[in-house]
Scaffold this motif. Structure first.
Motif, PDB file in Angstrom:
ATOM      1  N   LEU A   1       0.832  -1.196   0.000  1.00  0.00           N
ATOM      2  CA  LEU A   1       0.000   0.000   0.000  1.00  0.00           C
ATOM      3  C   LEU A   1       0.873   1.255   0.000  1.00  0.00           C
ATOM      4  N   SER A   2       1.938   1.211   0.788  1.00  0.00           N
ATOM      5  CA  SER A   2       2.848   2.362   0.828  1.00  0.00           C
ATOM      6  C   SER A   2       3.412   2.664  -0.554  1.00  0.00           C
ATOM      7  N   ARG A   3       3.780   1.607  -1.274  1.00  0.00           N
ATOM      8  CA  ARG A   3       4.335   1.809  -2.611  1.00  0.00           C
ATOM      9  C   ARG A   3       3.257   2.280  -3.593  1.00  0.00           C
ATOM     10  N   ILE A   4       2.022   1.812  -3.400  1.00  0.00           N
ATOM     11  CA  ILE A   4       0.918   2.306  -4.235  1.00  0.00           C
ATOM     12  C   ILE A   4       0.703   3.794  -3.992  1.00  0.00           C
ATOM     13  N   GLU A   5       0.649   4.183  -2.724  1.00  0.00           N
ATOM     14  CA  GLU A   5       0.396   5.575  -2.370  1.00  0.00           C
ATOM     15  C   GLU A   5       1.470   6.511  -2.904  1.00  0.00           C
ATOM     16  N   ASN A   6       2.689   6.045  -2.969  1.00  0.00           N
ATOM     17  CA  ASN A   6       3.804   6.886  -3.404  1.00  0.00           C
ATOM     18  C   ASN A   6       4.148   6.708  -4.879  1.00  0.00           C
ATOM     19  N   GLY A   7       3.299   5.954  -5.603  1.00  0.00           N
ATOM     20  CA  GLY A   7       3.480   5.811  -7.036  1.00  0.00           C
ATOM     21  C   GLY A   7       4.649   4.965  -7.449  1.00  0.00           C
ATOM     22  N   VAL A   8       5.179   4.173  -6.525  1.00  0.00           N
ATOM     23  CA  VAL A   8       6.332   3.318  -6.838  1.00  0.00           C
ATOM     24  C   VAL A   8       5.895   2.123  -7.673  1.00  0.00           C
ATOM     25  N   VAL A   9       4.692   1.600  -7.401  1.00  0.00           N
ATOM     26  CA  VAL A   9       4.157   0.478  -8.168  1.00  0.00           C
ATOM     27  C   VAL A   9       2.775   0.847  -8.701  1.00  0.00           C
ATOM     28  N   ILE A  10       2.391   0.197  -9.780  1.00  0.00           N
ATOM     29  CA  ILE A  10       1.049   0.343 -10.341  1.00  0.00           C
ATOM     30  C   ILE A  10       0.298  -0.965 -10.102  1.00  0.00           C
ATOM     31  N   ALA A  11      -0.764  -0.891  -9.319  1.00  0.00           N
ATOM     32  CA  ALA A  11      -1.531  -2.093  -8.969  1.00  0.00           C
ATOM     33  C   ALA A  11      -2.630  -2.347 -10.001  1.00  0.00           C
ATOM     34  N   GLU A  12      -3.305  -3.457  -9.853  1.00  0.00           N
ATOM     35  CA  GLU A  12      -4.487  -3.730 -10.670  1.00  0.00           C
ATOM     36  C   GLU A  12      -5.576  -2.724 -10.320  1.00  0.00           C
ATOM     37  N   GLU A  13      -6.410  -2.390 -11.311  1.00  0.00           N
ATOM     38  CA  GLU A  13      -7.462  -1.390 -11.065  1.00  0.00           C
ATOM     39  C   GLU A  13      -8.411  -1.858  -9.957  1.00  0.00           C
ATOM     40  N   THR A  14      -8.630  -3.183  -9.871  1.00  0.00           N
ATOM     41  CA  THR A  14      -9.521  -3.692  -8.822  1.00  0.00           C
ATOM     42  C   THR A  14      -8.954  -3.412  -7.431  1.00  0.00           C
ATOM     43  N   VAL A  15      -7.632  -3.408  -7.295  1.00  0.00           N
ATOM     44  CA  VAL A  15      -7.008  -3.117  -5.997  1.00  0.00           C
ATOM     45  C   VAL A  15      -7.293  -1.674  -5.598  1.00  0.00           C
ATOM     46  N   TYR A  16      -7.167  -0.744  -6.567  1.00  0.00           N
ATOM     47  CA  TYR A  16      -7.486   0.651  -6.259  1.00  0.00           C
ATOM     48  C   TYR A  16      -8.943   0.771  -5.837  1.00  0.00           C
ATOM     49  N   GLY A  17      -9.808   0.066  -6.550  1.00  0.00           N
ATOM     50  CA  GLY A  17     -11.228   0.125  -6.226  1.00  0.00           C
ATOM     51  C   GLY A  17     -11.508  -0.354  -4.817  1.00  0.00           C
ATOM     52  N   MET A  18     -10.897  -1.487  -4.388  1.00  0.00           N
ATOM     53  CA  MET A  18     -11.125  -2.016  -3.041  1.00  0.00           C
ATOM     54  C   MET A  18     -10.561  -1.083  -1.968  1.00  0.00           C
ATOM     55  N   LEU A  19      -9.383  -0.519  -2.224  1.00  0.00           N
ATOM     56  CA  LEU A  19      -8.779   0.381  -1.233  1.00  0.00           C
ATOM     57  C   LEU A  19      -9.615   1.651  -1.061  1.00  0.00           C
ATOM     58  N   LEU A  20     -10.071   2.209  -2.179  1.00  0.00           N
ATOM     59  CA  LEU A  20     -10.894   3.415  -2.106  1.00  0.00           C
ATOM     60  C   LEU A  20     -12.242   3.102  -1.463  1.00  0.00           C
ATOM     61  N   SER A  21     -12.797   1.925  -1.758  1.00  0.00           N
ATOM     62  CA  SER A  21     -14.070   1.528  -1.165  1.00  0.00           C
ATOM     63  C   SER A  21     -13.962   1.455   0.350  1.00  0.00           C
ATOM     64  N   ARG A  22     -12.840   0.946   0.829  1.00  0.00           N
ATOM     65  CA  ARG A  22     -12.631   0.867   2.277  1.00  0.00           C
ATOM     66  C   ARG A  22     -12.608   2.267   2.901  1.00  0.00           C
ATOM     67  N   LEU A  23     -12.243   3.263   2.098  1.00  0.00           N
ATOM     68  CA  LEU A  23     -12.221   4.650   2.592  1.00  0.00           C
ATOM     69  C   LEU A  23     -13.543   5.369   2.305  1.00  0.00           C
TER      70      LEU A  23
END
Length: 424
Positions: free
Chosen positions: A37-59
Motif C-alpha cells: 500500500l505504501s508503494r501504491i500511495e507513493n506511485g512506486v508500483v502500479i496495482a491492478e485497477e480492482t485493488v485501487y477500487g477495493m482500497l478506495l471503497s474501504r475509505l
C-alpha cells in the motif's frame, strides 16, 4: 486507466487515509500488505485497477463515481483553458465553477489543473502578482512528466515570466531543461503558443537568430489550424524578428500577410491590432532610413488607437526626417506628463532638447547622466545605439571630446552586447 492516472489514485488513497486518521495497516488488511500500500500511495508500483477500487471503497469512496466526477471536472477545465488561450471571455457560470474547484491542497492532478487554469485566468485579467503567487504554491507539486499539469504549468509560467520581463529565465529554462520536450504530447496550438513565447523572449533578449528559429517552429506547429488572431501574432512576430536581422523586404512580406488577414477576418479587426501592425511597419521603414514612410505609418497607427509608445516612435522618426512642424505639434499635443513609462519620458527629454535651438554643455551632460546609464541598466540597447551617437555629435560641436568619448563607449558597449547575443 493510464499509469499516471493510477498514480493519482494512489495519492488519492493516501490523502483520504490521512484525512480519516487511518494507518496503512487499517486500510490494507485483507487487500494487500501495508508495505505494498505504501508503494501504491507513493506511485512506486502500479496495482491492478480492482485493488485501487477495493482500497478506495474501504475509505468510503466509489471509484467509478470518482472517475466520472474527475472526468467532468477535467473536461470543464480543458474547455476553460482552451478559451483562455484563445483570448475568449469566460461566462459567469464558467468562472463560478472554476472558482469552486480551487483548493489549498494539491494532492491530486485535478487540484493542480484547477489551480493552473485559475492562475491563467488571473493572468488574463492582469492580476499578475496573484497569478505568480498561485504558481509558486503549485510549483513543488509538479512532477515534470508529459502530463497535463506539467504542460499547463509550462504554458502559464512562461506567460507570467514574460509579463515580468523575465526573458532570460524563459531562455535558460528551455536551454538547460528542454521543457519543450514535455509539450510533445500537448495539442499543437499549445505547442505553438509555447514556441511563440520562447521566440518573443529571445527577441527581447536580442538573440534574433534564436528568435527566428523558434518562431519558425511555432509556425510549423500551428499549421492547418484556424485561429486568425494567433496567425496574426505569428506574422507580426516573424516580421519584427526579420526586421531586426535587417531582412527588411522579408519583414514587409510578413506584415503584408498580416494586413491581408486583418482585411478579410472581421472578428480580429480591432483598433489595437491595426495600430500594432502599422507601428511595426513604420519601425521597419524607420530602420531603413525611410523616414517619410515611417512617419506616415506611425500617424496611421495612432489614428487607429492612441498609443504613447507609437507617439514616441512618431516623434523620433519626425526628428530624423527633420520635420519640425510635425514634431512641435506632437510635443504640444503630448506633453511629458502624459507619458508614464520611464524610457518614453527619457526619449521625450532627448528629442525635445535635441530639437531645440540653444544647446548648452551643462544641459547635455545632465540629460546624458540621467538617461544613458538607465538605458544600459534596462538593456535598451537599440535606444542607446540611436541616442548615444547623437549626443556624442552634440558634444563634438562643443569640442567636449571627453564627453563625446563617453557616449561613444555607451554605444560600443550596446553594440557588443547585441553582437554577442545575436551570435549566441
Amino acid at each position: 486507466m493510464t499509469d499516471y492516472k493510477m498514480k493519482n489514485w494512489g495519492r488519492l488513497i493516501k490523502f483520504h487515509r490521512q484525512q480519516q486518521g487511518l494507518k496503512q495497516d487499517d486500510v490494507a488488511v485483507g487487500i494487500c500488505t501495508p508495505s505494498y500500500l505504501s508503494r501504491i500511495e507513493n506511485g512506486v508500483v502500479i496495482a491492478e485497477e480492482t485493488v485501487y477500487g477495493m482500497l478506495l471503497s474501504r475509505l468510503g469512496i466509489d471509484l467509478a463515481q470518482e472517475k466520472a466526477d474527475v472526468g467532468m471536472k477535467h473536461d470543464l477545465l480543458e474547455r476553460i483553458y482552451a478559451k483562455l488561450l484563445s483570448n475568449e471571455i469566460l461566462t459567469q457560470n464558467e468562472l463560478t465553477r472554476l472558482t469552486t474547484l480551487q483548493t489549498e491542497s494539491f494532492q491530486q492532478e485535478i487540484d493542480l489543473l484547477a489551480g493552473l487554469v485559475y492562475s491563467r485566468y488571473l493572468f488574463s485579467i492582469d492580476k499578475l502578482i496573484g497569478a505568480r503567487e498561485l504558481l509558486l504554491k503549485i510549483e513543488p507539486f509538479i512532477n515534470w512528466h508529459q502530463d497535463r499539469a506539467t504542460q499547463m504549468y509550462i504554458g502559464v509560467s512562461t506567460n507570467v515570466h514574460l509579463s515580468f520581463l523575465e526573458f532570460r529565465e524563459i531562455i535558460l529554462r528551455e536551454e538547460q531543461l528542454r521543457v519543450s520536450n514535455y509539450m510533445n504530447t500537448a495539442n499543437r496550438f499549445e505547442q505553438a503558443n509555447y514556441y511563440y513565447h520562447v521566440a518573443f523572449a529571445h527577441h527581447r533578449y536580442y538573440s534574433f537568430q534564436q528568435a527566428l528559429y523558434y518562431i519558425n517552429i511555432a509556425t510549423q506547429a500551428f499549421s492547418h489550424q484556424y485561429k486568425p488572431l494567433f496567425q496574426l501574432k505569428l506574422y507580426s512576430m516573424r516580421g519584427v524578428i526579420l526586421n531586426d536581422l535587417h531582412r527588411y523586404q522579408e519583414a514587409l512580406v510578413e506584415f503584408e500577410a498580416g494586413q491581408d488577414l486583418l482585411r478579410n477576418v472581421s472578428t480580429i479587426q480591432t483598433p489595437l491590432q491595426w495600430s500594432s501592425l502599422y507601428n511595426n511597419i513604420a519601425y521597419c521603414y524607420e530602420c531603413q532610413g525611410l523616414f517619410s514612410e515611417a512617419v506616415s505609418f506611425y500617424e496611421e497607427a495612432n489614428h487607429f488607437e492612441e498609443d504613447l509608445h507609437t507617439v514616441i516612435n512618431w516623434m523620433r522618426a519626425s526628428y530624423q526626417q527633420g520635420n519640425e512642424e510635425v514634431l512641435n505639434t506632437l510635443f504640444c499635443n503630448y506633453p511629458r506628463e502624459r507619458f508614464t513609462v520611464l524610457h518614453h519620458q527619457y526619449q521625450w527629454d532627448l528629442l525635445k532638447y535635441a530639437s531645440g535651438r540653444n544647446l548648452e554643455l551643462t544641459k547635455l551632460k545632465e540629460i546624458e547622466e540621467m538617461v544613458f546609464s538607465y538605458f544600459e541598466q534596462q538593456e535598451y540597447y537599440s535606444l542607446t545605439l540611436y541616442y548615444a551617437p547623437l549626443w556624442a555629435a552634440f558634444y563634438e560641436d562643443f569640442h567636449a571630446y571627453k564627453q563625446a568619448s563617453i557616449c561613444f563607449k555607451y554605444a560600443f558597449f550596446a553594440s557588443e552586447k547585441v553582437r554577442q547575443r545575436m551570435s549566441s
